[in-house]
Design a protein around this motif. Structure first.
Motif, PDB file in Angstrom:
ATOM      1  N   ASN A 260       0.358  -1.309  -0.420  1.00 38.38           N
ATOM      2  CA  ASN A 260      -0.292  -0.257   0.016  1.00 38.38           C
ATOM      3  C   ASN A 260       0.337   0.772  -0.086  1.00 38.38           C
ATOM      4  O   ASN A 260       0.368   2.503  -0.870  1.00 38.38           O
ATOM      5  N   TYR A 261       2.328   1.171   0.519  1.00 39.20           N
ATOM      6  CA  TYR A 261       2.771   2.356   0.516  1.00 39.20           C
ATOM      7  C   TYR A 261       3.040   2.997  -0.623  1.00 39.20           C
ATOM      8  O   TYR A 261       4.134   3.684  -1.168  1.00 39.20           O
ATOM      9  N   LEU A 262       3.277   1.769  -1.957  1.00 36.92           N
ATOM     10  CA  LEU A 262       3.231   2.302  -2.970  1.00 36.92           C
ATOM     11  C   LEU A 262       2.250   3.762  -3.627  1.00 36.92           C
ATOM     12  O   LEU A 262       1.937   4.049  -5.252  1.00 36.92           O
ATOM     13  N   TYR A 263       1.562   3.879  -2.748  1.00 38.58           N
ATOM     14  CA  TYR A 263       0.370   4.902  -3.221  1.00 38.58           C
ATOM     15  C   TYR A 263       0.473   6.367  -2.470  1.00 38.58           C
ATOM     16  O   TYR A 263       0.471   6.318  -1.360  1.00 38.58           O
ATOM     17  N   ARG A 264       0.269   7.546  -3.477  1.00 38.63           N
ATOM     18  CA  ARG A 264       0.446   8.596  -2.833  1.00 38.63           C
ATOM     19  C   ARG A 264      -0.786   8.801  -1.516  1.00 38.63           C
ATOM     20  O   ARG A 264      -1.862   8.708  -1.394  1.00 38.63           O
ATOM     21  N   GLN A 265      -0.087   9.681  -0.841  1.00 40.35           N
ATOM     22  CA  GLN A 265      -1.349   9.429   0.213  1.00 40.35           C
ATOM     23  C   GLN A 265      -1.742  11.177   0.430  1.00 40.35           C
ATOM     24  O   GLN A 265      -0.130  12.000   0.307  1.00 40.35           O
ATOM     25  N   THR A 266      -2.562  12.034   1.297  1.00 40.06           N
ATOM     26  CA  THR A 266      -2.832  12.986   1.466  1.00 40.06           C
ATOM     27  C   THR A 266      -3.100  13.092   2.977  1.00 40.06           C
ATOM     28  O   THR A 266      -3.886  12.150   2.878  1.00 40.06           O
ATOM     29  N   THR A 267      -3.118  14.534   3.317  1.00 36.44           N
ATOM     30  CA  THR A 267      -3.200  14.469   4.673  1.00 36.44           C
ATOM     31  C   THR A 267      -4.696  15.276   5.139  1.00 36.44           C
ATOM     32  O   THR A 267      -4.190  16.722   4.016  1.00 36.44           O
ATOM     33  N   VAL A 268      -5.729  14.881   4.980  1.00 33.85           N
ATOM     34  CA  VAL A 268      -6.684  15.286   5.353  1.00 33.85           C
ATOM     35  C   VAL A 268      -7.481  16.182   6.907  1.00 33.85           C
ATOM     36  O   VAL A 268      -7.285  14.796   8.386  1.00 33.85           O
ATOM     37  N   SER A 269      -7.434  17.411   6.714  1.00 32.79           N
ATOM     38  CA  SER A 269      -7.298  17.931   8.693  1.00 32.79           C
ATOM     39  C   SER A 269      -9.412  18.005   8.977  1.00 32.79           C
ATOM     40  O   SER A 269      -9.690  18.708   7.153  1.00 32.79           O
ATOM     41  N   PHE A 270      -9.882  17.767   9.434  1.00 35.06           N
ATOM     42  CA  PHE A 270     -11.080  18.124   9.613  1.00 35.06           C
ATOM     43  C   PHE A 270     -11.538  18.244  11.470  1.00 35.06           C
ATOM     44  O   PHE A 270     -10.976  17.477  11.736  1.00 35.06           O
ATOM     45  N   LEU A 271     -12.363  19.195  11.828  1.00 33.81           N
ATOM     46  CA  LEU A 271     -12.943  19.324  13.348  1.00 33.81           C
ATOM     47  C   LEU A 271     -14.349  18.396  13.109  1.00 33.81           C
ATOM     48  O   LEU A 271     -15.074  18.569  12.461  1.00 33.81           O
ATOM     49  N   ASP A 272     -13.952  17.746  14.639  1.00 31.90           N
ATOM     50  CA  ASP A 272     -15.319  16.925  15.106  1.00 31.90           C
ATOM     51  C   ASP A 272     -15.673  17.703  16.649  1.00 31.90           C
ATOM     52  O   ASP A 272     -14.859  17.593  17.294  1.00 31.90           O
ATOM     53  N   ALA A 273     -16.422  17.600  17.050  1.00 32.40           N
ATOM     54  CA  ALA A 273     -16.937  17.466  18.543  1.00 32.40           C
ATOM     55  C   ALA A 273     -17.353  15.837  19.430  1.00 32.40           C
ATOM     56  O   ALA A 273     -17.534  15.235  18.430  1.00 32.40           O
TER      57      ALA A 273
END
Length: 470
Positions: A260-273
């Protein structure tokens, strides 16, 4: 007077009720995303999460997802099929060398589904290559230019399907070792503009199966049939390709390894209560699920569980009987008597067992009072000072003059508060572990006796306090 345990219970109940009135906390959560990749963790249209569910349903198939080179090689050494579906990155040359060695040693099979040239550095070692240019339809003049193609299944039955963005696969090895699985007649998009202009027209190989002595390599120039979207559209070709994957996995210990490390990753930030009451809801659900599981186990194995409980009870019973026969009970009683007899325990022969609950259980307060009386008597004999009076009057200057520092004075006041709690039955300070109090008393007592040149731990260079305190 409310006992401490009841007080603690009431405090816990109040805290639980209060959590439902606390406003939720807003957390900034960072999540790794594989959006727009063929990662097995991507549930979008071009991910391969659905493929994993399908493969996992086959009997005996074990799917292993690895996240670095070391994990990959470690798993490949256990045999398996290396499955590569349109990765964003390729392996470095060292890993390619090791994969080639494992393949030629008979450890693995390899299956590649890709229309790009990403993995050509690996495939070229086996005389294979993906062209990386799309095959277009020759008749239809409007987009999309998806041409028809054929594919041969495991039973040598020919099926017709449409390519998505399929690329030809080239081979430079003996035709005897190659089985052509799929071909398509169309235009090769030489300039990658997706239009039917001056392109090469012909019959192109889309999929091949390399069959060597110790393994197989499957290369198919279109990854779309294995994506979440393709599995719902190209049912024929998807089914055939999955059958090949499972077959190659069965030949190598039923294992499929996906890097799976051969796929590019992006970091998503979101707010949660997040509300504290969710913890109790989760706990309740967990207890409910455990109850369901326990009930099912009891219903399935009632006799086994009964025998297990009888065995445990028998072990406990015979262990206690053996301890009694061997005189363990008398030894413990002897030790307990010794604790009661000595007004300071540390210097006795049972010091090493001081922290055993069986030895001092219930005697902690008595021991604390005896330690304190030893300390007070020693200072009264040597310095003619009553520590009780000094601490009540808070005469810290006097304590400093006779050798106490500020930290030691704090410890001395702490000891006095513990003594007052016992003698005057005060609620505070709240003490959870009396054994730790006894331990600290011993340490502080020794420290304060050392100021006068005495010891209860037989410390070298100090006189034993028993020489002046009877």
């Amino acid at each position: 007077m409310i006992r401490f345990k009841i007080f603690l219970l009431l405090l816990t109940i109040i805290a639980i009720v209060a959590t439902f009135y606390v406003p939720p906390a807003i957390l900034n959560i960072l999540v790794r995303s594989y959006k727009d990749t063929a990662s097995p963790y991507n549930i979008g249209w071009n991910g391969t999460a659905s493929l994993l569910f399908i493969l996992d349903a086959y009997p005996g198939i074990d799917i292993i997802i690895v996240n670095n080179d070391d994990e990959l090689i470690r798993e490949l050494e256990k045999n398996g099929l290396l499955l590569l579906v349109s990765p964003d990155y390729s392996f470095n040359e060292d890993i390619c060398d090791r994969i080639e060695k494992l393949y030629r040693s008979g450890f693995i099979n390899i299956a590649v589904f890709d229309e790009n040239i990403t993995l050509n550095n690996l495939l070229s070692r086996f005389g294979l290559r993906i062209v990386g240019k799309a095959v277009l339809e020759t008749v239809v003049k409007s987009e999309p230019y998806y041409p028809y193609a054929t594919i041969i299944d495991l039973n040598n039955t020919i099926h017709v399907f449409r390519l998505n963005i399929g690329s030809p696969v080239q081979y430079s090895i003996s035709i005897e070792n190659i089985k052509i699985l799929s071909t398509s007649y169309g235009l090769l998009d030489e300039n990658n503009n997706g239009r039917q202009d001056d392109n090469v027209i012909g019959n192109f190989t889309i999929g091949v199966l390399l069959n060597e002595d110790k393994g197989y390599i499957l290369v198919f120039g279109d990854s779309y049939p294995l994506t979440n979207s393709g599995l719902n559209l190209n049912l024929t070709v998807s089914r055939v390709l999955i059958e090949y994957i499972v077959h190659l996995a069965y030949l190598k210990n039923n294992r499929i390894i996906i890097p799976n490390y051969l796929y590019r990753q992006t970091t998503v930030s979101f707010l949660d209560a997040v509300h504290p009451s969710l913890f109790f809801i989760a706990l309740a659900n967990g207890l409910r699920n455990f109850d369901i599981y326990l009930t099912s186990v009891l219903n399935r194995f009632p006799l086994t569980i009964l025998l297990f409980l009888i065995t445990i009870i028998s072990i406990i019973f015979f262990n206690r009987l053996f301890r009694y026969i061997m005189g363990i009970g008398e030894v413990q009683e002897y030790r307990l008597t010794r604790v009661k007899r000595y007004h300071y325990v540390v210097g006795s022969i049972i010091t090493r067992d001081l922290w055993s609950k069986e030895i001092i259980g219930g005697l902690e307060k008595e021991l604390v009072l005896k330690y304190w009386s030893t300390l007070v008597a020693t200072y009264k004999t040597i310095k003619n000072i009553d520590l009780n009076d000094v601490l009540v009057l808070k005469n810290n200057d006097l304590l400093i003059r006779i050798g106490f520092n500020k930290e030691q004075i704090k410890k001395l006041y702490w000891m006095k508060r513990i003594v007052d709690k016992i003698t005057d039955r005060k609620r505070f300070p709240i003490i959870i572990n009396w054994k730790s109090v006894v331990r600290d008393f011993i340490i502080y007592l020794e420290d304060f006796l050392n100021i006068l040149g005495y010891t209860i731990l037989n410390k070298s260079g100090f006189r034993n306090v028993s020489s002046i305190i009877k």
